[in-house]
Structure formats: C-alpha cells, structure tokens
Scaffold this active site. Structure first.
Site, PDB file in Angstrom:
ATOM      1  CG  ASP A  18      27.909 -13.022 -27.405  1.00 58.39           C
ATOM      2  OD1 ASP A  18      28.312 -12.014 -26.987  1.00 58.39           O
ATOM      3  OD2 ASP A  18      28.388 -13.599 -28.393  1.00 58.39           O
ATOM      4  N   GLY A  19      25.639 -10.679 -26.442  1.00 59.96           N
ATOM      5  CA  GLY A  19      24.835 -10.031 -27.307  1.00 59.96           C
ATOM      6  C   GLY A  19      24.332  -8.812 -26.447  1.00 59.96           C
ATOM      7  NE  ARG A  22      26.672  -8.669 -30.933  1.00 59.76           N
ATOM      8  CZ  ARG A  22      26.545  -9.998 -31.061  1.00 59.76           C
ATOM      9  NH1 ARG A  22      26.098 -10.320 -32.329  1.00 59.76           N
ATOM     10  NH2 ARG A  22      26.877 -10.887 -30.112  1.00 59.76           N
ATOM     11  CD1 TRP A  23      18.546  -6.388 -26.577  1.00 59.28           C
ATOM     12  CD2 TRP A  23      18.991  -5.015 -25.186  1.00 59.28           C
ATOM     13  NE1 TRP A  23      17.278  -6.217 -25.958  1.00 59.28           N
ATOM     14  CE2 TRP A  23      17.621  -5.123 -25.116  1.00 59.28           C
ATOM     15  CE3 TRP A  23      19.516  -4.049 -24.276  1.00 59.28           C
ATOM     16  CZ2 TRP A  23      16.731  -4.425 -24.284  1.00 59.28           C
ATOM     17  CZ3 TRP A  23      18.747  -3.321 -23.433  1.00 59.28           C
ATOM     18  CH2 TRP A  23      17.412  -3.688 -23.243  1.00 59.28           C
ATOM     19  NE  ARG A  31      30.706  -3.581 -24.912  1.00 67.95           N
ATOM     20  CZ  ARG A  31      30.373  -4.409 -25.664  1.00 67.95           C
ATOM     21  NH1 ARG A  31      29.832  -4.587 -26.787  1.00 67.95           N
ATOM     22  NH2 ARG A  31      30.648  -5.788 -25.116  1.00 67.95           N
ATOM     23  CG  HIS A  35      27.147  -6.174 -19.638  1.00 63.71           C
ATOM     24  ND1 HIS A  35      27.121  -7.108 -20.519  1.00 63.71           N
ATOM     25  CD2 HIS A  35      28.259  -5.360 -20.051  1.00 63.71           C
ATOM     26  CE1 HIS A  35      28.094  -7.194 -21.188  1.00 63.71           C
ATOM     27  NE2 HIS A  35      28.892  -5.898 -20.876  1.00 63.71           N
ATOM     28  NE  ARG A  69      33.859  -8.542 -22.904  1.00 63.43           N
ATOM     29  CZ  ARG A  69      32.743  -8.422 -23.527  1.00 63.43           C
ATOM     30  NH1 ARG A  69      31.709  -7.921 -23.240  1.00 63.43           N
ATOM     31  NH2 ARG A  69      32.733  -9.711 -24.296  1.00 63.43           N
ATOM     32  CG  LEU A 128      17.736 -24.832 -10.623  1.00 59.94           C
ATOM     33  CD1 LEU A 128      17.861 -25.558 -11.828  1.00 59.94           C
ATOM     34  CD2 LEU A 128      16.709 -23.723 -10.689  1.00 59.94           C
ATOM     35  NE  ARG A 179      28.814 -17.048 -28.509  1.00 56.29           N
ATOM     36  CZ  ARG A 179      30.169 -16.616 -28.260  1.00 56.29           C
ATOM     37  NH1 ARG A 179      30.986 -17.889 -28.115  1.00 56.29           N
ATOM     38  NH2 ARG A 179      30.526 -15.359 -28.166  1.00 56.29           N
ATOM     39  CD  GLU A 198      23.306 -33.157 -29.668  1.00 60.18           C
ATOM     40  OE1 GLU A 198      23.450 -32.224 -30.515  1.00 60.18           O
ATOM     41  OE2 GLU A 198      24.034 -34.291 -29.530  1.00 60.18           O
TER      42      GLU A 198
HETATM   43  C1  FPP Z   1      28.605 -11.221 -23.489  1.00 61.19           C
HETATM   44  O1  FPP Z   1      27.970 -10.119 -24.232  1.00 61.19           O
HETATM   45  C2  FPP Z   1      28.222 -11.077 -22.180  1.00 61.19           C
HETATM   46  C3  FPP Z   1      29.160 -10.616 -21.117  1.00 61.19           C
HETATM   47  C4  FPP Z   1      30.610 -10.642 -21.261  1.00 61.19           C
HETATM   48  C5  FPP Z   1      28.616 -10.737 -19.660  1.00 61.19           C
HETATM   49  C6  FPP Z   1      27.512 -11.222 -19.321  1.00 61.19           C
HETATM   50  C7  FPP Z   1      26.806 -10.992 -17.828  1.00 61.19           C
HETATM   51  C8  FPP Z   1      25.642 -10.699 -17.888  1.00 61.19           C
HETATM   52  C9  FPP Z   1      24.540 -11.116 -18.615  1.00 61.19           C
HETATM   53  C10 FPP Z   1      25.336 -10.026 -16.338  1.00 61.19           C
HETATM   54  C11 FPP Z   1      26.058 -10.719 -15.326  1.00 61.19           C
HETATM   55  C12 FPP Z   1      25.437 -11.708 -14.531  1.00 61.19           C
HETATM   56  C13 FPP Z   1      26.029 -12.084 -13.261  1.00 61.19           C
HETATM   57  C14 FPP Z   1      25.419 -13.347 -12.499  1.00 61.19           C
HETATM   58  C15 FPP Z   1      27.391 -11.627 -13.150  1.00 61.19           C
HETATM   59  P1  FPP Z   1      28.856  -9.237 -25.057  1.00 61.19           P
HETATM   60  O2  FPP Z   1      28.771  -7.769 -24.091  1.00 61.19           O
HETATM   61  O3  FPP Z   1      30.155  -9.456 -25.463  1.00 61.19           O
HETATM   62  O4  FPP Z   1      27.861  -8.641 -26.276  1.00 61.19           O
HETATM   63  P2  FPP Z   1      28.376  -8.236 -27.586  1.00 61.19           P
HETATM   64  O5  FPP Z   1      28.731  -9.301 -28.450  1.00 61.19           O
HETATM   65  O6  FPP Z   1      26.902  -7.594 -28.329  1.00 61.19           O
HETATM   66  O7  FPP Z   1      29.297  -7.131 -27.658  1.00 61.19           O
END
Ligand code: FPP
Length: 231
Positions: A18-19, A22-23, A31, A35, A69, A128, A179, A198
């Site tokens: 997550d994040g 925002r990053w 956004r 990703h 989204r 793995l 998380r 955990e």
């Molecule tokens: C949540 O952050 C992240 C997601 C919904 C997408 C995660 C996807 C990736 C890291 C890349 C995809 C990788 C593969 C292999 C498909 P958010 O967008 O909700 O962040 P926010 O809370 O800051 O808005």
C-alpha cells in the site's frame, strides 16, 4: 547481500503493497507512476526475501474491489502485470522462483490465462514460491472453495476441505503479513489463511520499501510469541 537468515518459524511472508498513489502524489506525479515504481520495489523485495531464506512470498497486486478505481489506473496496473508476465519466465529462472497466481482469473483474456498457467507449470521446480494475488478477494476465494466442494457433491465439509480448495492450497499459511502505507486493515486479503498470522504495519510507502525495512518487519516477527490459541 542479506545479512540475516530466517529459520523454519518464518516460511511465508505476505505483503499488502500500500502507498503507491500517495508516494507519487508527494512527488507531484500521477498515481500510475507510483504503481510503476512499486512494481520495481516488488521485484527487489521478493529477491531479498529469497536471499534471507523465506520460502513463500505473497503479494497483493490487485483486489476484486480495485476495479472501482479510475479506468486509467486500472489499465496502468494491468499493463504492469502484462509486462511482468512477458519477462517473468526469465526472472523466475534467474531468481529460482516458482510463480503462482491467486485469484479469479476468469476475467483475463484467454492468452493471459494460458500464459499464467504456463508460468506456473514451467517454474514449478523452483524452491521460492511467489504468489501474486491478482483479481483476488478473500471472501471470493472462500466462496469459490465452497462452491467447488458443492460441485463435488459434498454435503458436509471440514476446515481441511476448505484449505485444500483455496488458491493457496500449495503453500503453508502466512506467518507474517506486512502492510505498508500506514493503514491497519486486511482489505479482504488472505482472510482464511490469516487466522494465526502475525501482523506488521509500517508507515513506509510501498515504493520506499527496501531491504532494511524488510529486516525491521522480520525482526519484529521474531519478537512475537506465537501461541496458536494455546498457552
Ligand atoms: C495499493 O496502493 C497498491 C495497489 C492497489 C497496486 C499494487 C501494485 C503494484 C505494486 C505493482 C503491480 C505488480 C504486479 C506484479 C502486477 P494504493 O494505490 O492504494 O496507494 P495509496 O493508498 O497511496 O493510494
């Protein structure tokens, strides 16, 4: 290079990445850029988990709810997924990864589904396991398992029956769920499997997750006393 090694107590680590949004916003970027950088972080974190001896890594890439989204963002994540699939066999060979996908793949075009099946099969000899949860929902997964059992004619089921029909039937339940992004919730991730996991929550936004941050989560895990309902 890894400076720590885990033992049999930590076989499976799962990440809610997550994040990303925002990053990117913090940097004045869309956004989707978050990703894209987050996908690089994902590969780096998986490699590091392998280096420190973790045998199963699960990442939450896209949930059954994420379709809500904006279209542009959904398309960006799906684009990243397709790009990853295209290079995944080589990466799996390089890093000894057995790829598995968790989730309802019926929504994907046939060529994507065929590729997912092929990657799972052709990487199965690697030690793995990397589970990528994509179009995954914990409730959806349990319903799917129960419907499979009903279709088999079962009228009474056990916990083992359900576990054996989840998308994760091939691996142990997560020992640690991490998380990032400062929220403290499960968001429909591994609901059944998390029964004795955990939890580790951190403020780090996913694209900033690095080896040191994984070490911190692992160190926190080893501070915990796991009783699995006993004393
Ligand atoms: C949540 O952050 C992240 C997601 C919904 C997408 C995660 C996807 C990736 C890291 C890349 C995809 C990788 C593969 C292999 C498909 P958010 O967008 O909700 O962040 P926010 O809370 O800051 O808005």
């Amino acid at each position: 290079m890894a400076n720590m090694q885990v033992d049999e107590r930590l076989q499976h680590i799962a990440f809610i990445m997550d994040g990303n949004g925002r990053w990117a916003k913090k940097r004045g970027m869309p956004r989707e850029y978050g990703h894209s950088v987050g996908s690089k972080t994902f590969e780096r974190v998986v490699r590091y988990c392998g280096d420190i001896g973790i045998r199963t890594v699960t990442v939450y890439a896209f949930s059954t709810e994420n379709w809500k989204r904006p279209e542009k963002e959904v398309q960006a994540i799906m684009g990243i997924f397709r790009e990853y699939l295209a290079t995944a066999l080589k990466k799996a060979e390089d890093y000894c990864i057995h790829l598995m996908f968790l989730g309802d793949r019926s929504v994907f075009p046939e060529n994507v589904r065929v590729l997912m099946d092929r990657l799972e099969r052709e990487t199965a000899h690697h030690p793995l396991t990397l589970n990528i949860a994509i179009n995954y929902g914990g409730r959806d997964e349990i319903v799917h398992a129960v419907n499979t059992l009903i279709a088999q004619g079962k009228t009474e089921i056990t916990e083992e029956d359900i576990s054996a029909n989840l998308y994760t039937a091939h691996c142990p339940p997560p020992d640690l769920i991490v998380r990032t992004g400062a929220e403290q919730r499960l968001s429909n991730f591994l609901l059944w499997q998390a029964a004795y996991a955990e939890f580790y929550f951190c403020d780090t936004l996913w694209p900033d997750m690095d080896e040191e941050a994984v070490d911190a989560a692992v160190a926190a895990f080893y501070e915990r006393k796991r009783r699995f309902g006993g004393v």
